[in-house]
Design an enzyme around this catalytic site. Structure first.
Site, PDB file in Angstrom:
ATOM      1  N   VAL A   1       0.979  -1.369   0.097  1.00 54.97           N
ATOM      2  CA  VAL A   1      -0.022   0.092   0.098  1.00 54.97           C
ATOM      3  C   VAL A   1       0.789   1.162  -0.034  1.00 54.97           C
ATOM      4  O   VAL A   1       0.661   2.152  -0.828  1.00 54.97           O
ATOM      5  CB  VAL A   1      -0.893   0.105   1.351  1.00 54.97           C
ATOM      6  CG1 VAL A   1      -1.781   1.241   1.263  1.00 54.97           C
ATOM      7  CG2 VAL A   1      -2.080  -1.177   1.100  1.00 54.97           C
ATOM      8  N   CYS A   2       1.969   1.323   0.709  1.00 56.57           N
ATOM      9  CA  CYS A   2       2.809   2.281   0.612  1.00 56.57           C
ATOM     10  C   CYS A   2       3.596   2.651  -0.353  1.00 56.57           C
ATOM     11  O   CYS A   2       3.669   3.855  -0.928  1.00 56.57           O
ATOM     12  CB  CYS A   2       3.950   2.268   1.812  1.00 56.57           C
ATOM     13  SG  CYS A   2       3.266   1.770   3.554  1.00 56.57           S
ATOM     14  N   ASP A   3       3.898   1.636  -1.191  1.00 56.91           N
ATOM     15  CA  ASP A   3       4.479   1.633  -2.491  1.00 56.91           C
ATOM     16  C   ASP A   3       3.444   2.357  -3.620  1.00 56.91           C
ATOM     17  O   ASP A   3       3.748   3.217  -4.061  1.00 56.91           O
ATOM     18  CB  ASP A   3       4.804   0.173  -3.032  1.00 56.91           C
ATOM     19  CG  ASP A   3       5.363   0.166  -4.394  1.00 56.91           C
ATOM     20  OD1 ASP A   3       6.660  -0.129  -4.290  1.00 56.91           O
ATOM     21  OD2 ASP A   3       4.720   0.482  -5.090  1.00 56.91           O
TER      22      ASP A   3
END
Length: 172
Positions: free
Chosen positions: A64-66
């Site tokens: 998700v951060c990516d």
């Protein structure tokens, strides 16, 4: 002692405690000291006069951060030079640099809160149990007033990208 907000969010359904105050729209943006690299530090004042979209992620090396960082990198091209997009995590600066190079991310500035967790505590996103930052979005105007805030209730969910970008567009 810093304020603790027990159960303010969850990680995979389990309650977590956030350290620091809950920032609200209209608040003056708190100052912070983070690292651009192992030696060079940055503070809020370094971005004076710019609209700041601050994207907070637990770690760039997660799915998700990516996706969140790549999405804001794509959006950056349409926002102009009065806007700076900052991605803050506790990843080490050289890990952030490696990730950006591998991902082709070149319009978002990555900042590391690994040393003092200054950003995390000032913005109320430091996760006590994990010592990571809780996923959140802050839009701060050129006068350092907070104009948009999204604290995610569950760490593994995506933020509302459209609402954050719309908040930035209203300021430029």
């Amino acid at each position: 002692m810093a304020q603790e907000r027990a159960g303010a969010a969850t990680f995979k359904g389990n309650p977590i405690t956030l350290i620091g105050p809950e920032i609200k729209v209209g608040d003056k943006a708190p100052n912070f000291t983070v690292n651009k690299n192992l030696v060079t530090e940055a503070t809020l004042a370094d971005y004076a006069g710019k609209v700041k979209l601050i994207s907070v992620v637990p770690s760039l090396d997660t799915g998700v951060c990516d996706q969140q960082t790549r999405r804001f990198n794509e959006e950056a091209a349409n926002l102009g030079d009065k806007v700076v997009i900052l991605t803050v995590s506790v990843d080490l600066p050289f890990a952030q640099s490696r990730w950006c190079g591998a991902a082709g991310v070149d319009k978002v500035e990555t900042l590391s809160d690994y040393k003092a967790k200054s950003f995390g505590q000032a913005y109320g996103v430091l996760i006590k149990e994990l010592q990571l930052l809780m996923r959140s979005i802050f839009v701060v105007d050129e006068n350092d007033t907070v104009r948009y805030v999204e604290y995610l209730g569950e760490m593994t969910e995506h933020p509302n990208y459209e609402a954050a970008i719309e908040a930035v567009k209203k300021l430029v």
